[in-house]
Design a protein around this motif. Structure first.
Motif, PDB file in Angstrom:
ATOM      1  N   SER A  70     -36.016 -28.691 -10.483  1.00  0.00           N
ATOM      2  CA  SER A  70     -36.695 -27.519 -11.093  1.00  0.00           C
ATOM      3  C   SER A  70     -36.944 -27.364 -12.262  1.00  0.00           C
ATOM      4  N   GLU A  71     -36.815 -28.560 -13.103  1.00  0.00           N
ATOM      5  CA  GLU A  71     -37.250 -28.691 -14.509  1.00  0.00           C
ATOM      6  C   GLU A  71     -37.890 -29.917 -14.889  1.00  0.00           C
ATOM      7  N   THR A  72     -37.164 -31.055 -15.164  1.00  0.00           N
ATOM      8  CA  THR A  72     -37.733 -32.255 -15.156  1.00  0.00           C
ATOM      9  C   THR A  72     -36.904 -33.406 -14.660  1.00  0.00           C
ATOM     10  N   CYS A  73     -37.377 -34.633 -14.747  1.00  0.00           N
ATOM     11  CA  CYS A  73     -36.647 -35.880 -14.373  1.00  0.00           C
ATOM     12  C   CYS A  73     -35.754 -36.498 -15.314  1.00  0.00           C
ATOM     13  N   ARG A  74     -34.510 -36.638 -15.338  1.00  0.00           N
ATOM     14  CA  ARG A  74     -33.366 -37.058 -16.105  1.00  0.00           C
ATOM     15  C   ARG A  74     -32.578 -38.371 -15.524  1.00  0.00           C
ATOM     16  N   PRO A  75     -33.097 -39.444 -15.207  1.00  0.00           N
ATOM     17  CA  PRO A  75     -32.475 -40.337 -14.407  1.00  0.00           C
ATOM     18  C   PRO A  75     -31.243 -41.054 -15.263  1.00  0.00           C
ATOM     19  N   PHE A  76     -30.165 -41.036 -14.852  1.00  0.00           N
ATOM     20  CA  PHE A  76     -28.936 -41.527 -14.995  1.00  0.00           C
ATOM     21  C   PHE A  76     -28.347 -40.577 -16.117  1.00  0.00           C
ATOM     22  N   SER A  77     -28.906 -39.623 -16.284  1.00  0.00           N
ATOM     23  CA  SER A  77     -28.263 -38.657 -17.301  1.00  0.00           C
ATOM     24  C   SER A  77     -27.395 -37.486 -16.784  1.00  0.00           C
ATOM     25  N   THR A  78     -26.557 -37.022 -17.465  1.00  0.00           N
ATOM     26  CA  THR A  78     -25.919 -35.674 -17.182  1.00  0.00           C
ATOM     27  C   THR A  78     -26.808 -34.669 -17.081  1.00  0.00           C
ATOM     28  N   GLY A  79     -26.695 -33.749 -16.140  1.00  0.00           N
ATOM     29  CA  GLY A  79     -27.653 -32.665 -15.997  1.00  0.00           C
ATOM     30  C   GLY A  79     -28.857 -32.739 -15.197  1.00  0.00           C
ATOM     31  N   ARG A  80     -29.118 -33.936 -14.472  1.00  0.00           N
ATOM     32  CA  ARG A  80     -29.968 -34.222 -13.716  1.00  0.00           C
ATOM     33  C   ARG A  80     -30.066 -33.670 -12.300  1.00  0.00           C
ATOM     34  N   LYS A  81     -31.228 -33.036 -11.945  1.00  0.00           N
ATOM     35  CA  LYS A  81     -31.284 -32.201 -10.949  1.00  0.00           C
ATOM     36  C   LYS A  81     -32.128 -32.690  -9.860  1.00  0.00           C
ATOM     37  N   GLY A  82     -32.788 -33.868  -9.902  1.00  0.00           N
ATOM     38  CA  GLY A  82     -33.360 -34.155  -8.923  1.00  0.00           C
ATOM     39  C   GLY A  82     -34.900 -35.091  -9.407  1.00  0.00           C
ATOM     40  N   LEU A  83     -35.805 -35.434  -8.491  1.00  0.00           N
ATOM     41  CA  LEU A  83     -36.841 -36.204  -8.859  1.00  0.00           C
ATOM     42  C   LEU A  83     -38.194 -35.170  -9.170  1.00  0.00           C
ATOM     43  N   ILE A  84     -39.091 -35.856  -9.598  1.00  0.00           N
ATOM     44  CA  ILE A  84     -40.218 -35.099 -10.207  1.00  0.00           C
ATOM     45  C   ILE A  84     -41.424 -35.867  -9.289  1.00  0.00           C
ATOM     46  N   GLN A 139     -43.866 -40.503 -24.322  1.00  0.00           N
ATOM     47  CA  GLN A 139     -44.405 -39.616 -23.955  1.00  0.00           C
ATOM     48  C   GLN A 139     -44.187 -38.945 -22.522  1.00  0.00           C
ATOM     49  N   CYS A 140     -43.534 -37.835 -22.220  1.00  0.00           N
ATOM     50  CA  CYS A 140     -43.381 -37.473 -20.867  1.00  0.00           C
ATOM     51  C   CYS A 140     -44.472 -36.628 -20.444  1.00  0.00           C
ATOM     52  N   LEU A 141     -45.039 -37.279 -19.159  1.00  0.00           N
ATOM     53  CA  LEU A 141     -46.334 -36.724 -18.722  1.00  0.00           C
ATOM     54  C   LEU A 141     -46.146 -35.724 -17.631  1.00  0.00           C
ATOM     55  N   ILE A 142     -44.704 -35.072 -17.728  1.00  0.00           N
ATOM     56  CA  ILE A 142     -44.546 -34.030 -16.713  1.00  0.00           C
ATOM     57  C   ILE A 142     -44.895 -32.503 -17.070  1.00  0.00           C
ATOM     58  N   HIS A 143     -45.711 -31.962 -16.368  1.00  0.00           N
ATOM     59  CA  HIS A 143     -46.430 -30.704 -16.847  1.00  0.00           C
ATOM     60  C   HIS A 143     -46.387 -29.644 -15.816  1.00  0.00           C
ATOM     61  N   ASP A 144     -47.072 -28.331 -16.081  1.00  0.00           N
ATOM     62  CA  ASP A 144     -46.811 -27.363 -14.996  1.00  0.00           C
ATOM     63  C   ASP A 144     -47.791 -27.703 -14.034  1.00  0.00           C
ATOM     64  N   PHE A 182     -40.203 -25.614  -7.363  1.00  0.00           N
ATOM     65  CA  PHE A 182     -40.383 -26.174  -8.493  1.00  0.00           C
ATOM     66  C   PHE A 182     -41.786 -26.188  -9.053  1.00  0.00           C
ATOM     67  N   THR A 183     -42.182 -26.314 -10.265  1.00  0.00           N
ATOM     68  CA  THR A 183     -43.208 -25.896 -10.969  1.00  0.00           C
ATOM     69  C   THR A 183     -43.778 -26.907 -11.873  1.00  0.00           C
ATOM     70  N   LYS A 184     -43.229 -28.180 -11.784  1.00  0.00           N
ATOM     71  CA  LYS A 184     -43.261 -29.091 -12.634  1.00  0.00           C
ATOM     72  C   LYS A 184     -43.693 -30.627 -11.959  1.00  0.00           C
ATOM     73  N   GLY A 185     -44.589 -31.527 -12.284  1.00  0.00           N
ATOM     74  CA  GLY A 185     -45.169 -32.576 -11.784  1.00  0.00           C
ATOM     75  C   GLY A 185     -45.705 -33.495 -12.692  1.00  0.00           C
ATOM     76  N   ALA A 186     -46.217 -34.657 -12.130  1.00  0.00           N
ATOM     77  CA  ALA A 186     -46.916 -35.472 -12.963  1.00  0.00           C
ATOM     78  C   ALA A 186     -48.451 -36.005 -12.348  1.00  0.00           C
ATOM     79  N   ALA A 187     -49.090 -34.823 -12.206  1.00  0.00           N
ATOM     80  CA  ALA A 187     -50.371 -34.853 -11.484  1.00  0.00           C
ATOM     81  C   ALA A 187     -51.277 -35.569 -12.375  1.00  0.00           C
ATOM     82  N   ILE A 188     -52.291 -36.246 -11.727  1.00  0.00           N
ATOM     83  CA  ILE A 188     -53.342 -37.012 -12.525  1.00  0.00           C
ATOM     84  C   ILE A 188     -54.587 -35.921 -12.834  1.00  0.00           C
TER      85      ILE A 188
END
Length: 409
Positions: A214-228, A32-37, A47-53
């Motif tokens: 700017s969207e989500t975190c995709r480690p080791f994948s095509t289409g990755r754009k950075g960290l979250i 379950q991905c916890l990356i939200h607005d 960027f508008t996404k993060g994994a805030a508590i």
């Protein structure tokens, strides 16, 4: 001959994936991905996404007077430490359990940011409200504040200090605790890391670095754009080998080896040779052959350069057999918790050893040919492993790898 390993007897976690170890384990294994607005936290950033508590209530853990002296990163660390010490059976009321010498207990906590929330509040008071900052702003913001708080609650009177080495801080704290125990200077080390990351100035400076997706975190994948960006705390209790059995406590895992290196190079560009040196040193320190390692919880930030460099380093140290070793990045689920990331990911690594399930790398589209590793895409995989590694590779070329083993290995 004294054993070279130390024993892990307690864990505590505060994260977007859960505020207890069972909840955290269930969430990361579910994928379950916890990356939200997070657009409500800071305006006018790319960027508008993060994994805030979002569900941490400090008033449920501290009285009003205590809260007035604790920044959020210290709150995270203290709550995680309480759970870790309870699991280890090392607290009796407000003092160390009988048979534990307070002078032989260390507390070492890493952080990348220090108390940024209280500093942000101080700036706001000064420049927007024409008020003075709080009197305790300096001690609340110091990198050593979480370690001091834990030591106070535990009554630890041995070595107590903070570690700050960017996102390798937690792993440096853990390896330092291991070395102090091995040296015979202490019996118990309460170690880990903590960071609070969702205050406006911090998000703004990450925005200008242009490393956040700017969207989500995709480690080791095509289409990755950075960290979250994520946040939280992870705390482990380490003990001298054999001590837990003598007091009837459970051993969760063994920390069997660690390796450190410096790239001595670029401030932000990763160097695969430095990563490889740290992993190789951890294997050698553990007295193992590379093929003993069955799983690597990768640093895996989701940036193009980091993932390529780490993949290259993994293949250099462990060979190119994708079927022999599983790799995953839990940052795809909980983001990058900065100085806390290594300790939180160590707890994920212990979950893999304990459950026989490899946490997935989620948000995975397809394999990047330049990242030739088995990244465990999108779904957890059943795989019993005896030895697993957790990597933290920080800005400034600071590399730490830790090797954990099942207690019955």
């Amino acid at each position: 001959m004294t054993a070279n390993w130390v024993e892990v007897t307690g864990r505590g976690v505060v994260s977007s994936a859960g505020l207890t170890v069972p909840d955290f384990t269930q969430t990361i294994l579910s994928g379950q991905c916890l990356i939200h607005d997070i657009s409500d936290v800071a305006a006018d950033i790319r960027f508008t996404k993060g994994a805030a508590i979002r569900n941490f209530d400090p008033a449920a853990h501290f009285d009003e007077r205590t809260l007035g002296s604790l920044d959020r990163f210290s709150q995270f660390a203290a709550v995680a430490a309480r759970d870790a010490l309870a699991e280890a059976g090392l607290l009796a009321g407000s003092l160390p359990a009988a048979g534990t010498d307070p002078e032989r207990i260390a507390v070492i906590v890493g952080t990348a940011n220090g108390g940024g929330d209280i500093l942000m509040e101080g700036y706001r008071r000064l420049y927007k409200e024409n008020r003075k900052p709080r009197p305790l702003t300096i001690p609340m913001s110091m990198a050593s504040a979480p370690a001091s708080r834990i030591a106070k609650e535990l009554g630890a009177r041995g070595p107590v200090f903070g570690v700050s080495s960017a996102c390798a801080s937690s792993n440096h704290a853990m390896i330092t605790g291991m070395m102090l125990i091995r040296a015979g200077l202490i019996d118990v080390a309460v170690v880990g890391g903590t960071d609070s990351c969702f205050y406006e100035s911090y998000l703004q400076v990450w925005d200008v670095l242009r490393a956040v997706s700017s969207e989500t975190c995709r480690p080791f994948s095509t289409g990755r754009k950075g960290l979250i960006i994520g946040e939280g705390a992870g705390i482990l209790v380490l003990e001298r080998a054999g001590r837990a059995a003598a007091r009837g406590a459970n051993v969760i895992a063994r920390l069997v080896g660690g390796g450190m290196s410096s790239d001595a190079g670029d401030l932000i560009a990763p160097d695969s040779s430095g990563m490889a040196r740290a992993m190789r040193a951890a294997v050698v320190d553990a007295g193992l052959e590379p093929d003993a390692v069955g799983y690597i919880n990768a640093h895996g930030t989701g940036t193009v350069a980091n993932d390529r460099a780490e993949s290259r380093a993994i293949n250099e140290v462990f060979g190119g057999n994708r079927d022999r070793i599983s790799v995953s990045s839990t940052k795809s689920i909980i983001g990058h918790a900065m100085g806390a990331s290594g300790a939180i990911e160590a707890i994920a690594t212990l979950a893999a050893l304990e459950t026989g399930m490899i946490p997935p790398t989620v948000n995975f589209i397809s394999a990047d040919p330049d990242c030739d590793v088995d990244a465990t895409p999108n779904e957890a995989r059943k795989r019993a492993v005896n030895v697993a590694m957790s990597n933290s590779f920080a800005f400034g070329g600071l590399n730490v790898s830790l090797a954990f083993a099942r207690p019955d290995r």
